[in-house]
Every structure is written in C-alpha cells, then in structure tokens.
Motif scaffolding. Sequence first.
Motif, PDB file in Angstrom:
ATOM      1  N   LYS A  19       0.806  -1.219   0.000  1.00 36.04           N
ATOM      2  CA  LYS A  19       0.000   0.000   0.000  1.00 36.04           C
ATOM      3  C   LYS A  19       0.842   1.275   0.000  1.00 36.04           C
ATOM      4  CE  LYS A  19      -3.970   2.016   2.404  1.00 36.04           C
ATOM      5  NZ  LYS A  19      -4.915   1.834   3.507  1.00 36.04           N
ATOM      6  N   TYR A  20       1.977   1.279   0.718  1.00 32.71           N
ATOM      7  CA  TYR A  20       2.694   2.533   0.943  1.00 32.71           C
ATOM      8  C   TYR A  20       4.089   2.619   0.326  1.00 32.71           C
ATOM      9  CZ  TYR A  20      -0.946   3.368   4.410  1.00 32.71           C
ATOM     10  OH  TYR A  20      -2.144   3.543   5.038  1.00 32.71           O
ATOM     11  N   ASN A  23       4.524   5.321  -2.360  1.00 30.97           N
ATOM     12  CA  ASN A  23       4.322   6.658  -1.785  1.00 30.97           C
ATOM     13  C   ASN A  23       5.528   7.096  -0.956  1.00 30.97           C
ATOM     14  OD1 ASN A  23       1.818   6.654  -2.956  1.00 30.97           O
ATOM     15  ND2 ASN A  23       0.699   6.260  -1.074  1.00 30.97           N
ATOM     16  N   GLU A  67       0.288   5.409   8.421  1.00 34.50           N
ATOM     17  CA  GLU A  67       0.844   6.131   7.277  1.00 34.50           C
ATOM     18  C   GLU A  67       1.697   7.312   7.751  1.00 34.50           C
ATOM     19  OE1 GLU A  67      -0.583   8.087   3.030  1.00 34.50           O
ATOM     20  OE2 GLU A  67      -2.060   7.775   4.621  1.00 34.50           O
TER      21      GLU A  67
END
Length: 183
Positions: A19-20, A23, A67
């Motif tokens: 997911k991260y 990013n 996050e």
Amino acid sequence: MWGRKGKQQDDFYEELCVKYFKNIHGYCTRLTKGQVQLSDIVEECTQNTFLEARKQIERLQNHPNVEGWLYVTARNLVRNSYRSMYIKRRHEIVLDDGMQFFSDDDELAACLEETYEIDELSKKVLSGLNESEFQLYNDYFRNQLPVQELVDKYHISNTAVTTRIYRVKKKITNNIHDYFKEM
C-alpha cells in the motif's frame, strides 16, 4: 495462537509494503529534490523505513496513524542521511566501482591502516556470496537498479527484496571482517 499472530503480523506488514512503498519512495525522492546522485539515499531510506516498520510491527498494528508513522520515519532517515553525508566518515572500504562500505569498527580500522590489495580483497569477499546473492549484488550495487525494478525482475515482494539486500550487505561486511582476521 502464536502462529496466527505471526501470520497476522506478516499479512499486515505485507499490506503496508504493497500500500505505501511507492508513496514513501516518492516522498523520499521529493525530500532529496529528485537529485539523481542521491538516488541511493532514496532507495536506502525507503528500504530502512520498511525494515524499521517490520521491527515495530506489533506496535504499528495498533497505531492510530500508520501512514503518518511511515512518513515521519522516512523523513528522519533522509535527514540523518543528509547529516552523515557532511560528516567525514572514519573508515571507507571500496570493493569496486559500485560499492562502498563504511565502518566505525576499530578492529577493522586497524586492518585498513595496513596496505592491502583491493582486487584481492574484492575477489575474496565477493567469492563468499552464492549465485543469487552475487546476482543481487550486481543488480543493486553495481547496476544500481531500484528496489521496484528488482521486485519486477525477481518476481518477489518489496519485503523480500529489501530483506535480501540487507542480508547481502551484512554478509559482505562479515566477509570483510573474516578476510582481515585471516591476514
């Protein structure tokens, strides 16, 4: 019970990476202002962010802002990298054009004060890697492929790639220590 908890942690960690990862990598790139010469810092800081997340996985599972934790960790790692770039390192070992190791180990420092043949050192240290480790060494350190390209090339997860890179670094460092102990 413990097996299920371990599986849950592994699943949670894998989900974090999927997911991260991109990013956080992009964030580290922005922090280095996209400077190509700092791409290794971007890769290392991204990798270390997720290695730290792995160490803190139990705490992160209950963290209110995972996050945010990842971004703060990445920012701190990039800042630390910038600081260390401007601080003279005590010891530098260059195995070849593509790889350098830094050590604060006084025993290793004493060995490095002696003269040594870099080609012999490089050959001896790298011969301690198995075929897959040597391929990863070539891809990551010599050819400077980013982690995401290695994920695609080896058809494994970000987690697996970063773990393997860490293990290769550690093995090479240990091989260097062994080399000097033999001398």
